[in-house]
Motif scaffolding. Structure first.
Motif, PDB file in Angstrom:
ATOM      1  N   ALA A   1       0.852  -1.187   0.000  1.00  0.00           N
ATOM      2  CA  ALA A   1       0.000   0.000   0.000  1.00  0.00           C
ATOM      3  C   ALA A   1       0.888   1.239   0.000  1.00  0.00           C
ATOM      4  O   ALA A   1       2.112   1.148   0.155  1.00  0.00           O
ATOM      5  N   MET A   2       0.249   2.381  -0.163  1.00  0.00           N
ATOM      6  CA  MET A   2       0.926   3.655   0.059  1.00  0.00           C
ATOM      7  C   MET A   2       0.721   4.002   1.525  1.00  0.00           C
ATOM      8  O   MET A   2      -0.417   4.034   1.999  1.00  0.00           O
ATOM      9  N   TYR A   3       1.805   4.229   2.227  1.00  0.00           N
ATOM     10  CA  TYR A   3       1.743   4.559   3.640  1.00  0.00           C
ATOM     11  C   TYR A   3       1.956   6.062   3.819  1.00  0.00           C
ATOM     12  O   TYR A   3       2.950   6.616   3.323  1.00  0.00           O
ATOM     13  N   TYR A   4       1.032   6.691   4.540  1.00  0.00           N
ATOM     14  CA  TYR A   4       1.072   8.129   4.746  1.00  0.00           C
ATOM     15  C   TYR A   4       1.314   8.447   6.207  1.00  0.00           C
ATOM     16  O   TYR A   4       0.596   7.942   7.087  1.00  0.00           O
ATOM     17  N   CYS A   5       2.284   9.316   6.465  1.00  0.00           N
ATOM     18  CA  CYS A   5       2.513   9.823   7.820  1.00  0.00           C
ATOM     19  C   CYS A   5       1.475  10.914   8.106  1.00  0.00           C
ATOM     20  O   CYS A   5       1.140  11.704   7.209  1.00  0.00           O
ATOM     21  N   VAL A   6       0.970  10.940   9.331  1.00  0.00           N
ATOM     22  CA  VAL A   6      -0.007  11.953   9.734  1.00  0.00           C
ATOM     23  C   VAL A   6       0.404  12.587  11.049  1.00  0.00           C
ATOM     24  O   VAL A   6       1.133  11.986  11.846  1.00  0.00           O
ATOM     25  N   ALA A   7      -0.071  13.815  11.270  1.00  0.00           N
ATOM     26  CA  ALA A   7       0.171  14.506  12.539  1.00  0.00           C
ATOM     27  C   ALA A   7      -1.037  15.357  12.868  1.00  0.00           C
ATOM     28  O   ALA A   7      -1.665  15.940  11.975  1.00  0.00           O
ATOM     29  N   GLY A   8      -1.350  15.425  14.163  1.00  0.00           N
ATOM     30  CA  GLY A   8      -2.478  16.217  14.600  1.00  0.00           C
ATOM     31  C   GLY A   8      -2.410  16.472  16.091  1.00  0.00           C
ATOM     32  O   GLY A   8      -1.608  15.855  16.798  1.00  0.00           O
ATOM     33  N   GLY A   9      -3.289  17.362  16.576  1.00  0.00           N
ATOM     34  CA  GLY A   9      -3.300  17.654  17.992  1.00  0.00           C
ATOM     35  C   GLY A   9      -3.843  16.511  18.826  1.00  0.00           C
ATOM     36  O   GLY A   9      -3.515  16.365  19.998  1.00  0.00           O
TER      37      GLY A   9
ATOM     38  N   TYR B   1      -1.962  17.398   9.312  1.00  0.00           N
ATOM     39  CA  TYR B   1      -0.853  17.292   8.358  1.00  0.00           C
ATOM     40  C   TYR B   1      -0.715  15.868   7.820  1.00  0.00           C
ATOM     41  O   TYR B   1      -0.899  14.895   8.567  1.00  0.00           O
ATOM     42  N   TRP B   2      -0.344  15.791   6.549  1.00  0.00           N
ATOM     43  CA  TRP B   2      -0.106  14.508   5.879  1.00  0.00           C
ATOM     44  C   TRP B   2       1.247  14.551   5.189  1.00  0.00           C
ATOM     45  O   TRP B   2       1.646  15.585   4.630  1.00  0.00           O
ATOM     46  N   GLY B   3       1.953  13.417   5.225  1.00  0.00           N
ATOM     47  CA  GLY B   3       3.195  13.304   4.479  1.00  0.00           C
ATOM     48  C   GLY B   3       2.917  13.001   3.017  1.00  0.00           C
ATOM     49  O   GLY B   3       1.767  12.844   2.612  1.00  0.00           O
ATOM     50  N   GLN B   4       3.986  12.906   2.240  1.00  0.00           N
ATOM     51  CA  GLN B   4       3.850  12.707   0.799  1.00  0.00           C
ATOM     52  C   GLN B   4       3.531  11.269   0.429  1.00  0.00           C
ATOM     53  O   GLN B   4       3.119  10.993  -0.696  1.00  0.00           O
ATOM     54  N   GLY B   5       3.715  10.351   1.348  1.00  0.00           N
ATOM     55  CA  GLY B   5       3.421   8.943   1.090  1.00  0.00           C
ATOM     56  C   GLY B   5       4.663   8.150   0.759  1.00  0.00           C
ATOM     57  O   GLY B   5       5.581   8.643   0.086  1.00  0.00           O
ATOM     58  N   SER B   6       4.704   6.920   1.243  1.00  0.00           N
ATOM     59  CA  SER B   6       5.813   6.004   0.955  1.00  0.00           C
ATOM     60  C   SER B   6       5.221   4.690   0.471  1.00  0.00           C
ATOM     61  O   SER B   6       4.390   4.087   1.163  1.00  0.00           O
ATOM     62  N   GLN B   7       5.643   4.238  -0.681  1.00  0.00           N
ATOM     63  CA  GLN B   7       5.113   2.995  -1.234  1.00  0.00           C
ATOM     64  C   GLN B   7       5.797   1.795  -0.589  1.00  0.00           C
ATOM     65  O   GLN B   7       7.026   1.736  -0.513  1.00  0.00           O
ATOM     66  N   VAL B   8       4.983   0.863  -0.142  1.00  0.00           N
ATOM     67  CA  VAL B   8       5.476  -0.408   0.387  1.00  0.00           C
ATOM     68  C   VAL B   8       4.900  -1.514  -0.490  1.00  0.00           C
ATOM     69  O   VAL B   8       3.681  -1.588  -0.670  1.00  0.00           O
TER      70      VAL B   8
END
Length: 122
Positions: free
Chosen positions: A92-100, A111-118
């Motif tokens: 899948a495409m794995y996305y980093c996320v951040a929030g309060g 916030y979302w990262g650009q995605g990393s393919q696995v």
């Protein structure tokens, strides 16, 4: 504006391991919770793992079943996802996320990262 920079995706055979990294460009209260979601074509994004700074609480998707471990380095404002015993269905495409706060769904994250393919081959 906080930026999330991901690294560590790639291809591996079933049973193998990968480690994802995600670094935030700065600390704000909106990076109190960080983690990963993943998505495959035609499906909704699903929670993989989350780490909440306040107390160090973690949360995993049901499919993880003790195969993945999320950790955080507060000094670097970074989170890491160690993925072991990978299966083809983890591709899948794995996305980093951040929030309060930590959100179970893909909604609410600041916030979302650009995605990393696995990609896991059988």
């Amino acid at each position: 504006q906080v930026k999330l920079v991901e690294s560590g995706g790639g291809s591996v055979q079933a049973g193998g391991s990968l480690r994802l990294s995600c670094a935030a460009s700065e600390y704000t209260y909106l990076t109190n919770c960080m983690g990963w979601f993943r998505q495959t074509p035609g499906k909704a994004r699903e929670k993989v793992a989350l780490f909440y700074t306040g107390g160090g609480a973690t949360s995993y998707g049901d499919f993880v079943k003790d195969r993945f471990t999320i950790s955080r380095d507060n000094a670097k404002e970074a989170v890491y996802l160690q993925m072991n015993n990978l299966k083809p269905e983890d591709s899948a495409m794995y996305y980093c996320v951040a929030g309060g706060s930590c959100y179970v769904s893909a909604l609410g994250w600041t916030y979302w990262g650009q995605g990393s393919q696995v990609t896991v081959s059988s």
